[in-house]
Design a protein around this motif. Sequence first.
Motif, PDB file in Angstrom:
ATOM      1  N   THR A  45       9.983  15.394   3.049  1.00 11.02           N
ATOM      2  CA  THR A  45       8.658  14.852   2.803  1.00 11.02           C
ATOM      3  C   THR A  45       8.768  13.689   1.829  1.00 11.02           C
ATOM      4  O   THR A  45       9.422  13.807   0.784  1.00 11.02           O
ATOM      5  N   ASP A  53       4.554   4.700   2.829  1.00 10.21           N
ATOM      6  CA  ASP A  53       4.895   3.358   2.349  1.00 10.21           C
ATOM      7  C   ASP A  53       4.605   2.361   3.465  1.00 10.21           C
ATOM      8  O   ASP A  53       5.320   2.303   4.467  1.00 10.21           O
ATOM      9  N   ALA A  66      -6.037   9.569   3.433  1.00 10.74           N
ATOM     10  CA  ALA A  66      -5.611   9.038   2.146  1.00 10.74           C
ATOM     11  C   ALA A  66      -6.633   9.330   1.077  1.00 10.74           C
ATOM     12  O   ALA A  66      -7.743   9.627   1.330  1.00 10.74           O
ATOM     13  N   ALA A 117       6.495   9.952   0.275  1.00 12.19           N
ATOM     14  CA  ALA A 117       5.203   9.280   0.144  1.00 12.19           C
ATOM     15  C   ALA A 117       5.083   8.195   1.213  1.00 12.19           C
ATOM     16  O   ALA A 117       6.075   7.555   1.583  1.00 12.19           O
ATOM     17  N   ASP A 171       0.834  -1.194   0.000  1.00  6.97           N
ATOM     18  CA  ASP A 171       0.000   0.000   0.000  1.00  6.97           C
ATOM     19  C   ASP A 171       0.867   1.242   0.000  1.00  6.97           C
ATOM     20  O   ASP A 171       1.693   1.434   0.866  1.00  6.97           O
ATOM     21  N   THR A 172       0.672   2.065  -0.978  1.00  6.61           N
ATOM     22  CA  THR A 172       1.306   3.369  -1.021  1.00  6.61           C
ATOM     23  C   THR A 172       0.197   4.370  -1.292  1.00  6.61           C
ATOM     24  O   THR A 172      -0.539   4.224  -2.258  1.00  6.61           O
ATOM     25  N   PHE A 173       0.058   5.321  -0.419  1.00  7.38           N
ATOM     26  CA  PHE A 173      -0.996   6.296  -0.554  1.00  7.38           C
ATOM     27  C   PHE A 173      -0.426   7.584  -1.121  1.00  7.38           C
ATOM     28  O   PHE A 173       0.754   7.843  -1.022  1.00  7.38           O
ATOM     29  N   SER A 174      -1.307   8.395  -1.655  1.00  8.70           N
ATOM     30  CA  SER A 174      -0.856   9.666  -2.209  1.00  8.70           C
ATOM     31  C   SER A 174      -0.860  10.735  -1.124  1.00  8.70           C
ATOM     32  O   SER A 174      -1.284  11.854  -1.341  1.00  8.70           O
ATOM     33  N   ILE A 175      -0.399  10.341   0.062  1.00 11.95           N
ATOM     34  CA  ILE A 175      -0.266  11.307   1.146  1.00 11.95           C
ATOM     35  C   ILE A 175       1.209  11.469   1.469  1.00 11.95           C
ATOM     36  O   ILE A 175       2.009  10.575   1.233  1.00 11.95           O
ATOM     37  N   ALA A 176       1.529  12.619   1.983  1.00 14.69           N
ATOM     38  CA  ALA A 176       2.919  12.919   2.310  1.00 14.69           C
ATOM     39  C   ALA A 176       3.176  12.639   3.779  1.00 14.69           C
ATOM     40  O   ALA A 176       2.326  12.866   4.630  1.00 14.69           O
TER      41      ALA A 176
END
Length: 66
Positions: free
Chosen positions: A17, A21, A66, A19, A4-9
Amino acid sequence: MKNDTFSIAVVKRDGTTVAFDAAKITRAVTMAFIEVKGKDAASAMHHYASTVTDEVVKSILRRGHA
Protein backbone atom coordinates in the motif's frame (compact mmCIF):
# COMPACT_ATOMS: atom_id res chain seq x y z
CA MET A 1 -3.16 19.91 -10.54
CA LYS A 2 0.53 19.30 -10.41
CA ASN A 3 2.13 17.51 -7.47
CA ASP A 4 -1.20 16.22 -6.23
CA THR A 5 -0.81 13.71 -3.47
CA PHE A 6 -3.94 12.62 -1.71
CA SER A 7 -4.29 11.02 1.67
CA ILE A 8 -5.71 7.90 0.07
CA ALA A 9 -4.02 4.55 -0.18
CA VAL A 10 -3.33 2.74 -3.41
CA VAL A 11 -2.90 -1.01 -3.33
CA LYS A 12 -0.23 -2.03 -5.80
CA ARG A 13 -0.22 -5.30 -7.73
CA ASP A 14 2.26 -6.81 -5.30
CA GLY A 15 -0.12 -6.08 -2.41
CA THR A 16 1.83 -3.21 -0.88
CA THR A 17 0.00 0.00 0.00
CA VAL A 18 1.35 3.42 -1.01
CA ALA A 19 0.03 6.99 -1.08
CA PHE A 20 -1.56 8.18 -4.33
CA ASP A 21 0.87 10.19 -6.47
CA ALA A 22 -0.50 12.03 -9.53
CA ALA A 23 3.03 12.39 -10.94
CA LYS A 24 3.09 8.64 -11.55
CA ILE A 25 0.02 9.01 -13.78
CA THR A 26 1.74 11.77 -15.74
CA ARG A 27 4.88 9.67 -16.17
CA ALA A 28 2.90 6.65 -17.38
CA VAL A 29 0.91 8.72 -19.89
CA THR A 30 4.12 10.39 -21.10
CA MET A 31 5.83 7.04 -21.63
CA ALA A 32 2.81 5.70 -23.52
CA PHE A 33 2.67 8.85 -25.67
CA ILE A 34 6.37 8.52 -26.55
CA GLU A 35 5.85 4.86 -27.45
CA VAL A 36 3.00 5.67 -29.82
CA LYS A 37 3.97 9.07 -31.25
CA GLY A 38 7.75 9.06 -30.85
CA LYS A 39 10.02 11.53 -29.11
CA ASP A 40 9.53 14.14 -31.85
CA ALA A 41 6.07 14.98 -30.46
CA ALA A 42 7.53 16.41 -27.24
CA SER A 43 5.75 19.77 -27.42
CA ALA A 44 2.28 18.21 -27.38
CA MET A 45 3.30 15.40 -25.05
CA HIS A 46 3.60 17.40 -21.83
CA HIS A 47 0.28 19.18 -22.34
CA TYR A 48 -1.53 15.95 -23.17
CA ALA A 49 -0.08 14.04 -20.20
CA SER A 50 -0.98 16.88 -17.82
CA THR A 51 -4.52 17.03 -19.18
CA VAL A 52 -5.02 13.29 -18.73
CA THR A 53 -3.62 13.46 -15.19
CA ASP A 54 -5.94 16.34 -14.31
CA GLU A 55 -8.94 14.33 -15.55
CA VAL A 56 -7.90 11.28 -13.49
CA VAL A 57 -7.51 13.42 -10.36
CA LYS A 58 -10.88 15.11 -10.96
CA SER A 59 -12.51 11.71 -11.34
CA ILE A 60 -11.01 10.53 -8.04
CA LEU A 61 -12.28 13.65 -6.30
CA ARG A 62 -15.79 13.34 -7.83
CA ARG A 63 -16.04 9.77 -6.60
CA GLY A 64 -15.16 10.87 -3.09
CA HIS A 65 -11.96 8.85 -2.78
CA ALA A 66 -9.88 11.74 -1.52
